[in-house]
Design a protein around this motif. Structure first.
Motif, PDB file in Angstrom:
ATOM      1  N   UNK A   1       0.815  -1.216   0.000  1.00 49.75           N
ATOM      2  CA  UNK A   1       0.000   0.000   0.000  1.00 49.75           C
ATOM      3  C   UNK A   1       0.849   1.266   0.000  1.00 49.75           C
ATOM      4  N   UNK A   2       2.092   1.180   0.460  1.00 46.89           N
ATOM      5  CA  UNK A   2       2.953   2.372   0.510  1.00 46.89           C
ATOM      6  C   UNK A   2       3.415   2.814  -0.880  1.00 46.89           C
ATOM      7  N   UNK A   3       3.421   1.900  -1.841  1.00 44.06           N
ATOM      8  CA  UNK A   3       3.839   2.145  -3.237  1.00 44.06           C
ATOM      9  C   UNK A   3       5.326   2.493  -3.364  1.00 44.06           C
ATOM     10  N   UNK A   4       6.107   2.227  -2.321  1.00 44.46           N
ATOM     11  CA  UNK A   4       7.539   2.514  -2.390  1.00 44.46           C
ATOM     12  C   UNK A   4       8.259   1.609  -3.395  1.00 44.46           C
ATOM     13  N   UNK A   5       7.642   0.498  -3.740  1.00 45.15           N
ATOM     14  CA  UNK A   5       8.242  -0.470  -4.654  1.00 45.15           C
ATOM     15  C   UNK A   5       8.063  -0.074  -6.116  1.00 45.15           C
ATOM     16  N   UNK A   6       7.249   0.903  -6.412  1.00 42.16           N
ATOM     17  CA  UNK A   6       6.844   1.243  -7.776  1.00 42.16           C
ATOM     18  C   UNK A   6       7.843   2.219  -8.401  1.00 42.16           C
TER      19      UNK A   6
END
Length: 454
Positions: free
Chosen positions: A441-446
């Protein structure tokens, strides 16, 4: 309330499933090999089944190395495929070959020279050690072939050549099943070789698969097998490979080694537990076929979108992947429940082992969901965005600071009954859910990790 999908959503689901379907077929045949091994060794005896299931753990550790290198290469290749940069993809493949061939030799030499010592790690039963050692000595020959074909097939999948990759794998798997029948059941006048026949069948099929890979490569207009690329300077790509692929490799090795430790724990609790678990692994692999295919397809599809710098669409595609994953987890649990009665009737096990089998299958009806969600997120979506480090840290803590110590304490310190130990080991996937879902949910991987002018 009427539920409808937009044109874009329908297209996204269709493309994901188009990628996933050939991988499902490939995974089904791969699971069928394990099933065929168990079915045929069932005619030999419980000891042969147990020894094979333990010896395979060593090969599985090597497979996890190849899978980590392959998916690590896929992180880069899928994004460069989005940029239509075939030169960068070939360089990444050469770098992956460099490491996979090194590890194949690292695993093959002990399997060929000291197989009994390796088997003593998994069990203290002399009969199982002897049978497993004969299996490892033969199959060690196939490791070099495996190191090349596994990387090449991973790269083919990353550039959406999943049909070709599947055809090569399925052909090899069908040959493996046929040769199993020849060497284990004694077809065409062949001697019945038992567990050695299973190893021989696998070795021959991998040799043939490697030859088929070279044949496809020679006719390919996209990516060819260029072993000479192993010796080229990697430059920034080598740095990216170390930064992205090595955590993925570490993740899969840590995960695979922990599962091998689960086998060590069960291997020292008696042959009944080992035999029951060998059948459960087959059923679980069948039930996870769809979920693992969706994880692979999601990584390829979302990675391509990220490489093309379509980050918003990549985020939406990731959300759709999770919908498909949850559905696959539910269907997998139902499949375990449906197959359980037939597996229990089929099993030529002792009464004690059959009792263990019944409990293990019941636990796996819900364990499938935990494995499905975590695989899609950690090995699929996070890696697609270049984030392989989170999975490495998460699985290291979860499995080596929680599950493995818990299993050893439960089995050898508190001496709990075997099924309580198995239940505790099967909590590993759910313990890490809060952290994995929060990271998603943090989207840090995107992130787009491609470079200009490679």
């Amino acid at each position: 309330m009427k539920f409808t999908l937009t044109t874009q959503e329908r297209r996204s689901y269709r493309e994901l499933l188009t990628l996933a379907f050939p991988i499902i077929i490939q995974n089904l045949f791969s699971a069928a090999i394990s099933s065929a091994d168990v079915v045929m060794l069932n005619t030999v005896g419980q000891s042969a089944i147990s020894a094979a299931s333990l010896a395979v753990q060593y090969s599985n550790m090597l497979f996890n190395v190849y899978y980590g290198l392959g998916t690590g290469a896929t992180i880069l290749c899928a994004q460069y495929w989005g940029r239509c940069d075939l030169g960068a993809i070939e360089k990444v493949q050469g770098i992956a070959f460099r490491f996979s061939i090194f590890f194949s030799l690292l695993f093959a030499l002990p399997a060929a020279l000291i197989p009994r010592l390796l088997m003593q790690v998994f069990t203290n039963d002399d009969e199982l050690i002897g049978l497993g050692a004969s299996y490892l000595r033969i199959i060690s020959v196939s490791y070099l072939c495996w190191s090349i074909s596994e990387i090449y097939l991973s790269v083919l999948r990353s550039i959406e050549r999943v049909t070709v990759s599947t055809a090569l794998n399925v052909s090899a798997l069908l040959l493996n099943i046929f040769l199993n029948a020849v060497f284990v059941l004694g077809w065409f006048g062949s001697p019945r070789l038992g567990i050695q026949g299973v190893a021989l069948a696998t070795t021959i099929s991998r040799l043939v698969q490697l030859a088929a890979c070279f044949w496809v490569s020679a006719r390919s207009k996209d990516i060819k097998i260029k072993l000479g690329a192993m010796f080229e300077k990697g430059g920034n790509l080598l740095k990216d490979f170390f930064r992205l692929a090595l955590p993925a490799l570490g993740n899969d090795v840590v995960w695979g080694a922990a599962f091998s430790m689960y086998s060590v724990i069960m291997g020292h609790m008696g042959t009944d537990v080992v035999a029951a678990n060998s059948l459960v692994v087959v059923v679980r692999n069948l039930a996870l076929v769809m979920a693992f295919a969706i994880a692979n397809a999601s990584g390829i599809y979302v990675g391509k979108l990220i490489g093309a710098n379509q980050l918003n669409e990549a985020e939406r595609a990731a959300s759709r992947s999770m919908v498909l994953t949850v559905a696959a987890g539910i269907l997998g649990g139902i499949l375990v429940a449906l197959l359980s009665p037939a597996v229990i009737r089929f099993a030529a096990l002792s009464d004690t082992a059959n009792g263990y089998l019944r409990v293990m299958l019941a636990i796996n009806t819900y364990y499938i969901m935990g494995a499905a969600v975590n695989t899609t997120l950690i090995a699929g979506l996070f890696r697609a965005g270049g984030d392989s480090r989170f999975g490495f840290i998460c699985d290291t803590i979860d499995m080596w600071c929680y599950a493995v110590p818990l299993g050893f304490l439960a089995a050898f310190v508190f001496k709990l009954p075997p099924m309580w130990v198995y239940f505790l080991l099967c909590t590993d996937e759910f313990v890490k859910w809060p952290w994995v879902l929060r990271h998603y949910k943090s989207k840090k991987w995107l992130k787009n990790i491609t470079r200009e002018n490679i």
